[in-house]
Design a protein around this motif. Sequence first.
Motif, short mmCIF file in Angstrom:
data_model
loop_
_atom_site.label_atom_id
_atom_site.label_comp_id
_atom_site.label_asym_id
_atom_site.label_seq_id
_atom_site.Cartn_x
_atom_site.Cartn_y
_atom_site.Cartn_z
N ILE A 1 11.19 47.98 36.71
CA ILE A 1 12.37 47.17 37.07
C ILE A 1 11.94 45.95 37.88
O ILE A 1 12.44 44.83 37.67
N ALA A 2 10.99 46.15 38.79
CA ALA A 2 10.50 45.03 39.60
C ALA A 2 9.90 43.95 38.71
O ALA A 2 10.14 42.75 38.92
N PHE A 3 9.13 44.35 37.69
CA PHE A 3 8.53 43.38 36.77
C PHE A 3 9.61 42.66 35.95
O PHE A 3 9.44 41.50 35.58
N ASP A 4 10.71 43.38 35.67
CA ASP A 4 11.82 42.76 34.93
C ASP A 4 12.43 41.59 35.70
O ASP A 4 12.84 40.59 35.09
N VAL A 5 12.51 41.73 37.02
CA VAL A 5 13.29 40.75 37.80
C VAL A 5 12.44 39.72 38.54
O VAL A 5 12.90 38.59 38.76
N ARG A 6 11.23 40.06 38.96
CA ARG A 6 10.47 39.13 39.80
C ARG A 6 10.08 37.89 39.00
O ARG A 6 9.87 37.95 37.79
N GLU A 7 9.97 36.78 39.70
CA GLU A 7 9.68 35.51 39.02
C GLU A 7 8.37 35.57 38.24
O GLU A 7 8.28 35.07 37.12
N ALA A 8 7.36 36.23 38.80
CA ALA A 8 6.06 36.30 38.14
C ALA A 8 6.10 37.18 36.90
O ALA A 8 5.21 37.10 36.04
N GLY A 9 7.11 38.03 36.80
CA GLY A 9 7.27 38.87 35.62
C GLY A 9 6.14 39.87 35.46
O GLY A 9 5.63 40.44 36.41
N ARG A 10 5.69 40.07 34.21
CA ARG A 10 4.61 41.02 33.90
C ARG A 10 3.60 40.36 32.97
O ARG A 10 3.94 39.46 32.19
N VAL A 11 2.36 40.81 33.08
CA VAL A 11 1.32 40.28 32.20
C VAL A 11 1.47 40.89 30.81
O VAL A 11 1.95 42.02 30.66
N VAL A 12 1.08 40.13 29.81
CA VAL A 12 1.13 40.60 28.41
C VAL A 12 -0.18 41.34 28.11
O VAL A 12 -1.27 40.85 28.41
N ARG A 13 -0.05 42.53 27.54
CA ARG A 13 -1.23 43.33 27.20
C ARG A 13 -1.23 43.66 25.70
O ARG A 13 -0.17 43.77 25.08
N GLU A 14 -2.41 43.83 25.17
CA GLU A 14 -2.54 44.25 23.77
C GLU A 14 -2.23 45.74 23.66
O GLU A 14 -2.72 46.55 24.46
N GLY A 15 -1.44 46.10 22.68
CA GLY A 15 -1.15 47.52 22.47
C GLY A 15 -0.34 48.11 23.60
O GLY A 15 0.80 47.68 23.86
N ASP A 16 -0.90 49.05 24.34
CA ASP A 16 -0.19 49.74 25.42
C ASP A 16 0.12 48.76 26.54
O ASP A 16 -0.79 48.09 27.05
N PRO A 17 1.40 48.66 26.96
CA PRO A 17 1.78 47.68 28.00
C PRO A 17 1.23 47.99 29.38
O PRO A 17 1.29 47.15 30.27
N VAL A 18 0.64 49.20 29.54
CA VAL A 18 0.08 49.57 30.85
C VAL A 18 -1.44 49.51 30.82
O VAL A 18 -2.07 48.93 31.71
N THR A 19 -2.04 50.10 29.80
CA THR A 19 -3.51 50.21 29.77
C THR A 19 -4.18 49.20 28.85
O THR A 19 -5.40 49.06 28.86
N GLY A 20 -3.37 48.51 28.03
CA GLY A 20 -3.94 47.57 27.07
C GLY A 20 -4.65 46.40 27.73
O GLY A 20 -4.42 46.08 28.89
N LYS A 21 -5.49 45.73 26.96
CA LYS A 21 -6.23 44.58 27.46
C LYS A 21 -5.28 43.41 27.72
O LYS A 21 -4.39 43.13 26.94
N ILE A 22 -5.49 42.73 28.87
CA ILE A 22 -4.65 41.59 29.24
C ILE A 22 -4.89 40.43 28.28
O ILE A 22 -6.04 40.09 27.97
N VAL A 23 -3.81 39.82 27.84
CA VAL A 23 -3.88 38.67 26.94
C VAL A 23 -3.91 37.39 27.77
O VAL A 23 -3.06 37.20 28.65
#
Length: 559
Positions: free
Chosen positions: A200-222
């Motif tokens: 939820i924090a990543f949904d709302v904060r200005e910085a948002g979330r980093v994009v990852r390949e495959g798994d959004p948690v363990t995947g490689k950062i794009v």
Amino acid sequence: MKQLIECVPNFSEGRDEKIVKQITDAIQSVDGIKLLNVDPGKATNRTVVTFVGEPEQVIEAAFRGAKMAAQLIDMSKHKGEHPRFGATDVCPLIPIANISMDETVFYARKLAKRIGAELGISVYCYEFAASTEERQSLANCRAGEYEGLKEKLQNPQWKPDFGPDTLNIHSGATAVGARNFLIAYNVNLNTTSVRRANSIAFDVREAGRVVREGDPVTGKIVNDANGEPLRIPGTLKKVRAIGWFIQEYGIAQISMNLTDITVTSMHQAFDEVSERARDRGIRVTGSELIGVIPLQAMLDAGKYFLRKQERSVGIPDAEIIKIAVKSLGLDELSPFDPKKRIIEYLIDDQQSKLVDLSLSGFSNETLSESPAPGGGSVAAYVGALGAALGSMVANLSAHKRGWDDRWDEFSDWAEKGKQIHDRLLKLVDEDTAAFNAIMDAFGLPKNTDEEKKNRSAAIQAATKHAIEVPFEVMETAYRSLEVLQAMATTGNPNSLSDAGVGALCARTAVYGAYLNVRINASGLADKTYSNEIILRAKGILEKAINKESEVLLKIEGKI
């Protein structure tokens, strides 16, 4: 209206209580300063001090604090986990009440110039006070920290805004800025999952979330074309947020810093988190304010929720704040006392006020042999009652069954009447204070020619002010007749008599204040000014009498 600025200097000492105490004592040595918080950190070796007051008082207190810090803190020996480059590391000014950001910037740069000139410390101005876009960022100004300061000062691009361009080995440098109010604010969730809270924090904060390949948690950062992590921005600007679990309460929270409440307010953040939580099957149960908050932010929140309910916002501040507290759930984890959490209430002077007396107390005080309160204060109070009646009719009209499609129209009228009412209440005490100032001026010594000259000047200045206060009562009370006329025309017909009494009160206030303008003007040596203001006062009185007649004729016709 009193202008208020908050100041939050950070001093590079968090371990020696005696040094911190000497710095805060220096700050508090300025009359009118209210120390709100002192937060030392041993690991950071840094103390954050929060105080508030009127602009000139604040910059004087900040200067005294910086001067004491320069004497007691040796930056060549300082170690700590937090980035720093000076004894007084940063010193932001924050507008709180009745002052613009441009005005706050003026005071920030005035303070910065004095620190540079009198203390021999290099000063960089940041955020709204910055001289260049690059210097808006505090991180840029402080880059390299104390250890890199000598080299930085030799770089023409980083010549300080004020003070020397050579290193003050003992005190380092200081960053003075002007910024908007920052709120530390937590939203409570009905979950114990930190992972869900972080989502939820990543949904709302200005910085948002980093994009990852495959798994959004363990995947490689794009990464993007520049090699920087690609991000999906969040929905709230000027908001930092993380999710965490609070053992004490047994719940997860969204912990947020609202770094500019003019961009994202507390109530906007609350509603957005509520929406994003609902999307994930989680419910917001309340929230928690860390520290203090400006009055206007609480009033804005209360009005926001009142409008969502299609209710009038022209009600007393205490009721608006109550709605804000209940709507945000600020009292879920612990009691929320507005007197201890709202800045303006914290610093409100404890001197007795006429408007704080009971009805009988005010009446008896008027009845006493003291000349104050007199007709001027009574006129202002009668005017406040008239405006209150106008808002009352508007509030009743906003809630009248069958008139639901007009609630916002009446809410606007009620709010206008409330603003007039609130100002007239303040003028009750201002009129008595103006009279007392004249008495004080007459009591000044007159033994020498110089004393006589000063006494005469003081009497004239006090007399002019004693004219201006009832003149403002006239102007303000007259404006309430617009509200009362609207209520007599379109308001709840069951409250016509209330609008009529309000009109009578407004006219009485205008006429009573006019008499005070006249009698005080007779003692003013500047006859050009006194004649001009009496002429203007007569114009307001004539308009008030005519407007009162129009309102009463309309009411009589309808009754």
